[in-house]
Design a protein around this motif. Structure first.
Motif, PDB file in Angstrom:
ATOM      1  N   ALA A 113       6.242  33.924  13.482  1.00 30.37           N
ATOM      2  CA  ALA A 113       5.309  34.926  12.956  1.00 30.37           C
ATOM      3  C   ALA A 113       3.861  34.476  13.160  1.00 30.37           C
ATOM      4  O   ALA A 113       3.000  35.281  13.523  1.00 30.37           O
ATOM      5  N   CYS A 114       3.591  33.192  12.950  1.00 33.03           N
ATOM      6  CA  CYS A 114       2.230  32.660  13.150  1.00 33.03           C
ATOM      7  C   CYS A 114       1.803  32.796  14.605  1.00 33.03           C
ATOM      8  O   CYS A 114       0.658  33.154  14.891  1.00 33.03           O
ATOM      9  N   ASP A 115       2.724  32.534  15.521  1.00 29.91           N
ATOM     10  CA  ASP A 115       2.414  32.671  16.947  1.00 29.91           C
ATOM     11  C   ASP A 115       2.124  34.120  17.319  1.00 29.91           C
ATOM     12  O   ASP A 115       1.223  34.388  18.116  1.00 29.91           O
ATOM     13  N   LYS A 116       2.875  35.059  16.741  1.00 24.52           N
ATOM     14  CA  LYS A 116       2.638  36.483  17.017  1.00 24.52           C
ATOM     15  C   LYS A 116       1.227  36.892  16.635  1.00 24.52           C
ATOM     16  O   LYS A 116       0.606  37.709  17.298  1.00 24.52           O
ATOM     17  N   ILE A 117       0.742  36.330  15.550  1.00 21.51           N
ATOM     18  CA  ILE A 117      -0.577  36.707  15.031  1.00 21.51           C
ATOM     19  C   ILE A 117      -1.677  35.836  15.623  1.00 21.51           C
ATOM     20  O   ILE A 117      -2.824  36.242  15.696  1.00 21.51           O
ATOM     21  N   GLY A 118      -1.323  34.641  16.063  1.00 17.06           N
ATOM     22  CA  GLY A 118      -2.312  33.736  16.641  1.00 17.06           C
ATOM     23  C   GLY A 118      -3.143  33.012  15.615  1.00 17.06           C
ATOM     24  O   GLY A 118      -4.364  32.967  15.703  1.00 17.06           O
ATOM     25  N   ILE A 119      -2.472  32.438  14.618  1.00 12.60           N
ATOM     26  CA  ILE A 119      -3.208  31.776  13.529  1.00 12.60           C
ATOM     27  C   ILE A 119      -2.906  30.286  13.470  1.00 12.60           C
ATOM     28  O   ILE A 119      -1.855  29.828  13.921  1.00 12.60           O
ATOM     29  N   GLN A 120      -3.836  29.542  12.888  1.00 13.26           N
ATOM     30  CA  GLN A 120      -3.688  28.099  12.712  1.00 13.26           C
ATOM     31  C   GLN A 120      -3.662  27.672  11.245  1.00 13.26           C
ATOM     32  O   GLN A 120      -3.233  26.570  10.933  1.00 13.26           O
ATOM     33  N   SER A 121      -4.163  28.535  10.355  1.00 18.04           N
ATOM     34  CA  SER A 121      -4.122  28.218   8.925  1.00 18.04           C
ATOM     35  C   SER A 121      -4.020  29.515   8.138  1.00 18.04           C
ATOM     36  O   SER A 121      -4.340  30.591   8.644  1.00 18.04           O
ATOM     37  N   MET A 122      -3.541  29.388   6.893  1.00 19.28           N
ATOM     38  CA  MET A 122      -3.422  30.558   6.032  1.00 19.28           C
ATOM     39  C   MET A 122      -3.423  30.146   4.570  1.00 19.28           C
ATOM     40  O   MET A 122      -3.158  28.999   4.226  1.00 19.28           O
ATOM     41  N   LEU A 123      -3.746  31.119   3.754  1.00 16.35           N
ATOM     42  CA  LEU A 123      -3.759  30.958   2.307  1.00 16.35           C
ATOM     43  C   LEU A 123      -2.929  32.106   1.746  1.00 16.35           C
ATOM     44  O   LEU A 123      -3.126  33.257   2.129  1.00 16.35           O
ATOM     45  N   VAL A 124      -1.976  31.788   0.860  1.00 17.70           N
ATOM     46  CA  VAL A 124      -1.041  32.785   0.349  1.00 17.70           C
ATOM     47  C   VAL A 124      -1.075  32.770  -1.180  1.00 17.70           C
ATOM     48  O   VAL A 124      -0.979  31.708  -1.799  1.00 17.70           O
ATOM     49  N   CYS A 125      -1.198  33.957  -1.775  1.00 13.88           N
ATOM     50  CA  CYS A 125      -1.296  34.074  -3.233  1.00 13.88           C
ATOM     51  C   CYS A 125      -0.269  35.086  -3.741  1.00 13.88           C
ATOM     52  O   CYS A 125      -0.139  36.169  -3.163  1.00 13.88           O
ATOM     53  N   PRO A 126       0.446  34.766  -4.808  1.00 14.57           N
ATOM     54  CA  PRO A 126       1.437  35.715  -5.324  1.00 14.57           C
ATOM     55  C   PRO A 126       0.783  36.945  -5.953  1.00 14.57           C
ATOM     56  O   PRO A 126      -0.277  36.858  -6.566  1.00 14.57           O
ATOM     57  N   LEU A 127       1.446  38.083  -5.761  1.00 13.74           N
ATOM     58  CA  LEU A 127       1.075  39.318  -6.453  1.00 13.74           C
ATOM     59  C   LEU A 127       2.023  39.424  -7.635  1.00 13.74           C
ATOM     60  O   LEU A 127       3.235  39.544  -7.453  1.00 13.74           O
ATOM     61  N   ARG A 128       1.489  39.362  -8.836  1.00 14.01           N
ATOM     62  CA  ARG A 128       2.346  39.402 -10.006  1.00 14.01           C
ATOM     63  C   ARG A 128       1.717  40.295 -11.065  1.00 14.01           C
ATOM     64  O   ARG A 128       0.506  40.331 -11.229  1.00 14.01           O
ATOM     65  N   PHE A 129       2.592  41.009 -11.747  1.00 16.39           N
ATOM     66  CA  PHE A 129       2.142  41.840 -12.857  1.00 16.39           C
ATOM     67  C   PHE A 129       3.158  41.742 -13.971  1.00 16.39           C
ATOM     68  O   PHE A 129       4.347  41.999 -13.764  1.00 16.39           O
ATOM     69  N   ASP A 130       2.690  41.357 -15.137  1.00 12.10           N
ATOM     70  CA  ASP A 130       3.530  41.312 -16.330  1.00 12.10           C
ATOM     71  C   ASP A 130       4.816  40.537 -16.088  1.00 12.10           C
ATOM     72  O   ASP A 130       5.903  40.971 -16.438  1.00 12.10           O
ATOM     73  N   GLY A 131       4.685  39.393 -15.400  1.00 13.54           N
ATOM     74  CA  GLY A 131       5.820  38.525 -15.141  1.00 13.54           C
ATOM     75  C   GLY A 131       6.654  38.899 -13.932  1.00 13.54           C
ATOM     76  O   GLY A 131       7.538  38.159 -13.534  1.00 13.54           O
ATOM     77  N   GLU A 132       6.382  40.056 -13.327  1.00 10.10           N
ATOM     78  CA  GLU A 132       7.145  40.488 -12.159  1.00 10.10           C
ATOM     79  C   GLU A 132       6.401  40.122 -10.885  1.00 10.10           C
ATOM     80  O   GLU A 132       5.207  40.401 -10.742  1.00 10.10           O
ATOM     81  N   LEU A 133       7.107  39.503  -9.948  1.00 11.29           N
ATOM     82  CA  LEU A 133       6.522  39.165  -8.660  1.00 11.29           C
ATOM     83  C   LEU A 133       6.777  40.310  -7.692  1.00 11.29           C
ATOM     84  O   LEU A 133       7.922  40.715  -7.474  1.00 11.29           O
ATOM     85  N   LEU A 134       5.682  40.834  -7.122  1.00 12.23           N
ATOM     86  CA  LEU A 134       5.765  42.001  -6.242  1.00 12.23           C
ATOM     87  C   LEU A 134       5.718  41.623  -4.774  1.00 12.23           C
ATOM     88  O   LEU A 134       6.215  42.347  -3.920  1.00 12.23           O
TER      89      LEU A 134
END
Length: 174
Positions: A113-134
Protein backbone atom coordinates in the motif's frame (compact mmCIF):
# COMPACT_ATOMS: atom_id res chain seq x y z
CA UNK A 1 -18.35 13.88 24.38
CA UNK A 2 -15.45 16.04 23.14
CA UNK A 3 -13.35 17.82 25.73
CA UNK A 4 -9.96 19.40 25.22
CA UNK A 5 -7.49 19.10 28.02
CA UNK A 6 -4.63 21.61 28.45
CA UNK A 7 -2.11 18.99 27.34
CA UNK A 8 -4.07 18.45 24.12
CA UNK A 9 -3.00 21.83 22.78
CA UNK A 10 0.31 22.49 24.51
CA UNK A 11 2.39 22.43 21.32
CA UNK A 12 -0.19 23.46 18.74
CA UNK A 13 0.17 26.99 17.40
CA UNK A 14 -2.64 29.51 17.64
CA UNK A 15 -2.98 29.48 13.86
CA UNK A 16 -3.34 25.71 13.77
CA UNK A 17 -5.83 25.73 16.61
CA UNK A 18 -7.81 28.49 14.91
CA UNK A 19 -7.95 26.45 11.68
CA UNK A 20 -9.31 23.45 13.60
CA UNK A 21 -11.90 25.58 15.41
CA UNK A 22 -12.99 27.20 12.13
CA UNK A 23 -13.38 23.78 10.52
CA UNK A 24 -15.45 22.56 13.45
CA UNK A 25 -17.65 25.67 13.26
CA UNK A 26 -18.17 25.17 9.52
CA UNK A 27 -19.14 21.54 10.08
CA UNK A 28 -21.74 22.59 12.66
CA UNK A 29 -23.09 25.63 10.82
CA UNK A 30 -23.39 23.96 7.42
CA UNK A 31 -24.59 20.66 8.84
CA UNK A 32 -22.14 18.68 6.73
CA UNK A 33 -22.92 15.02 6.15
CA UNK A 34 -20.56 12.23 7.18
CA UNK A 35 -18.68 12.13 3.85
CA UNK A 36 -18.28 15.90 3.74
CA UNK A 37 -16.88 15.87 7.28
CA UNK A 38 -14.33 13.20 6.38
CA UNK A 39 -13.33 15.04 3.19
CA UNK A 40 -12.96 18.40 4.95
CA UNK A 41 -10.98 17.07 7.90
CA UNK A 42 -8.68 14.93 5.74
CA UNK A 43 -7.80 18.03 3.74
CA UNK A 44 -7.28 20.06 6.93
CA UNK A 45 -5.06 17.33 8.44
CA UNK A 46 -2.97 17.31 5.26
CA UNK A 47 -2.58 21.09 5.32
CA UNK A 48 -1.83 21.48 9.03
CA UNK A 49 0.77 18.71 9.15
CA UNK A 50 2.34 19.72 5.82
CA UNK A 51 1.69 16.20 4.58
CA UNK A 52 1.58 15.06 0.96
CA UNK A 53 -1.78 13.41 1.54
CA UNK A 54 -4.27 12.25 4.13
CA UNK A 55 -6.79 9.44 4.46
CA UNK A 56 -9.79 8.66 6.60
CA UNK A 57 -10.02 4.88 6.82
CA UNK A 58 -13.07 3.22 8.31
CA UNK A 59 -13.28 -0.28 9.71
CA UNK A 60 -15.13 -2.70 7.45
CA UNK A 61 -15.03 -6.20 8.90
CA UNK A 62 -11.41 -7.37 8.71
CA UNK A 63 -10.43 -4.49 6.40
CA UNK A 64 -9.70 -0.81 6.60
CA UNK A 65 -11.24 1.13 3.70
CA UNK A 66 -10.10 4.50 2.33
CA UNK A 67 -13.30 6.57 2.64
CA UNK A 68 -11.78 10.03 2.14
CA UNK A 69 -8.41 10.75 0.58
CA UNK A 70 -6.38 13.80 -0.40
CA UNK A 71 -3.11 14.48 -2.15
CA UNK A 72 -0.97 11.46 -3.02
CA UNK A 73 -3.63 9.10 -1.64
CA UNK A 74 -6.53 10.50 -3.67
CA UNK A 75 -6.12 7.92 -6.45
CA UNK A 76 -6.49 5.12 -3.87
CA UNK A 77 -9.96 6.16 -2.65
CA UNK A 78 -11.92 2.99 -1.89
CA UNK A 79 -8.80 0.85 -1.41
CA UNK A 80 -9.17 -2.01 1.09
CA UNK A 81 -6.26 -2.96 3.35
CA UNK A 82 -6.29 -5.98 5.60
CA UNK A 83 -6.33 -4.63 9.15
CA UNK A 84 -4.24 -7.50 10.46
CA UNK A 85 -1.14 -6.51 8.47
CA UNK A 86 -1.33 -2.73 8.48
CA UNK A 87 -0.34 0.15 10.70
CA UNK A 88 -3.95 1.34 10.58
CA UNK A 89 -5.17 -1.95 11.99
CA UNK A 90 -2.53 -1.81 14.72
CA UNK A 91 -3.56 1.76 15.53
CA UNK A 92 -7.14 0.58 16.00
CA UNK A 93 -6.13 -2.44 18.08
CA UNK A 94 -3.84 -0.38 20.33
CA UNK A 95 -6.10 2.70 20.28
CA UNK A 96 -3.20 5.13 20.11
CA UNK A 97 -1.36 7.41 17.69
CA UNK A 98 1.40 5.63 15.78
CA UNK A 99 4.29 7.33 13.99
CA UNK A 100 6.05 5.40 11.23
CA UNK A 101 9.21 7.35 10.52
CA UNK A 102 10.53 5.07 7.75
CA UNK A 103 8.16 2.66 6.00
CA UNK A 104 11.04 0.67 4.51
CA UNK A 105 12.30 -0.23 8.00
CA UNK A 106 8.99 -0.61 9.83
CA UNK A 107 7.57 -4.16 9.97
CA UNK A 108 4.17 -2.82 11.09
CA UNK A 109 3.24 -1.31 7.70
CA UNK A 110 1.64 -2.70 4.57
CA UNK A 111 4.54 -2.03 2.19
CA UNK A 112 2.47 -2.74 -0.92
CA UNK A 113 0.00 0.00 0.00
CA UNK A 114 2.87 2.40 0.81
CA UNK A 115 4.45 1.71 -2.58
CA UNK A 116 1.15 2.38 -4.37
CA UNK A 117 0.97 5.80 -2.75
CA UNK A 118 4.70 6.55 -2.86
CA UNK A 119 5.28 7.37 0.79
CA UNK A 120 8.21 7.08 3.18
CA UNK A 121 6.59 8.04 6.49
CA UNK A 122 3.13 8.31 8.02
CA UNK A 123 1.27 9.24 11.15
CA UNK A 124 -1.89 7.33 12.11
CA UNK A 125 -4.48 8.37 14.71
CA UNK A 126 -7.54 6.41 15.87
CA UNK A 127 -11.02 7.76 15.24
CA UNK A 128 -12.98 7.05 18.38
CA UNK A 129 -16.25 8.21 19.81
CA UNK A 130 -17.68 7.22 23.17
CA UNK A 131 -15.40 4.20 23.41
CA UNK A 132 -16.15 2.98 19.88
CA UNK A 133 -13.33 2.79 17.35
CA UNK A 134 -14.51 3.86 13.90
CA UNK A 135 -11.26 3.83 11.96
CA UNK A 136 -8.21 6.06 11.58
CA UNK A 137 -7.03 9.40 10.26
CA UNK A 138 -3.67 9.07 8.56
CA UNK A 139 -1.24 11.52 6.95
CA UNK A 140 1.59 10.64 4.56
CA UNK A 141 4.92 12.04 3.46
CA UNK A 142 7.28 11.09 0.62
CA UNK A 143 10.13 11.80 3.07
CA UNK A 144 11.37 9.86 6.09
CA UNK A 145 11.02 11.30 9.61
CA UNK A 146 8.41 13.89 8.58
CA UNK A 147 6.08 14.06 11.59
CA UNK A 148 6.64 15.25 15.15
CA UNK A 149 4.74 15.73 18.44
CA UNK A 150 2.95 18.82 17.13
CA UNK A 151 1.70 16.87 14.13
CA UNK A 152 0.48 14.14 16.50
CA UNK A 153 -1.52 16.69 18.51
CA UNK A 154 -3.00 18.27 15.38
CA UNK A 155 -3.96 14.88 13.99
CA UNK A 156 -5.52 13.85 17.29
CA UNK A 157 -7.62 17.03 17.41
CA UNK A 158 -8.77 16.53 13.82
CA UNK A 159 -9.59 12.86 14.53
CA UNK A 160 -11.71 13.82 17.52
CA UNK A 161 -13.66 16.32 15.45
CA UNK A 162 -14.20 13.76 12.69
CA UNK A 163 -15.48 11.12 15.11
CA UNK A 164 -17.85 13.48 16.93
CA UNK A 165 -19.08 15.03 13.69
CA UNK A 166 -19.60 11.62 12.07
CA UNK A 167 -21.67 10.58 15.08
CA UNK A 168 -23.71 13.79 14.89
CA UNK A 169 -24.23 13.35 11.14
CA UNK A 170 -25.43 9.78 11.68
CA UNK A 171 -27.92 10.99 14.29
CA UNK A 172 -29.14 13.67 11.88
CA UNK A 173 -29.71 11.09 9.15
CA UNK A 174 -31.86 8.88 11.40
Amino acid sequence: MFELQPDDISLVSRGQLLAVIQAQAEILIKGLNEQQVMDKMALLAEELTHAAGAVVELIDGDDMVYQAATGVARQQLGMHIRAINSLSGLCVRENKVLNCEDVSQDPRVNKEACDKIGIQSMLVCPLRFDGELLGVLKVFSPHKYSFDDIDEQILDLAARIIAVSMHAAQLGEN
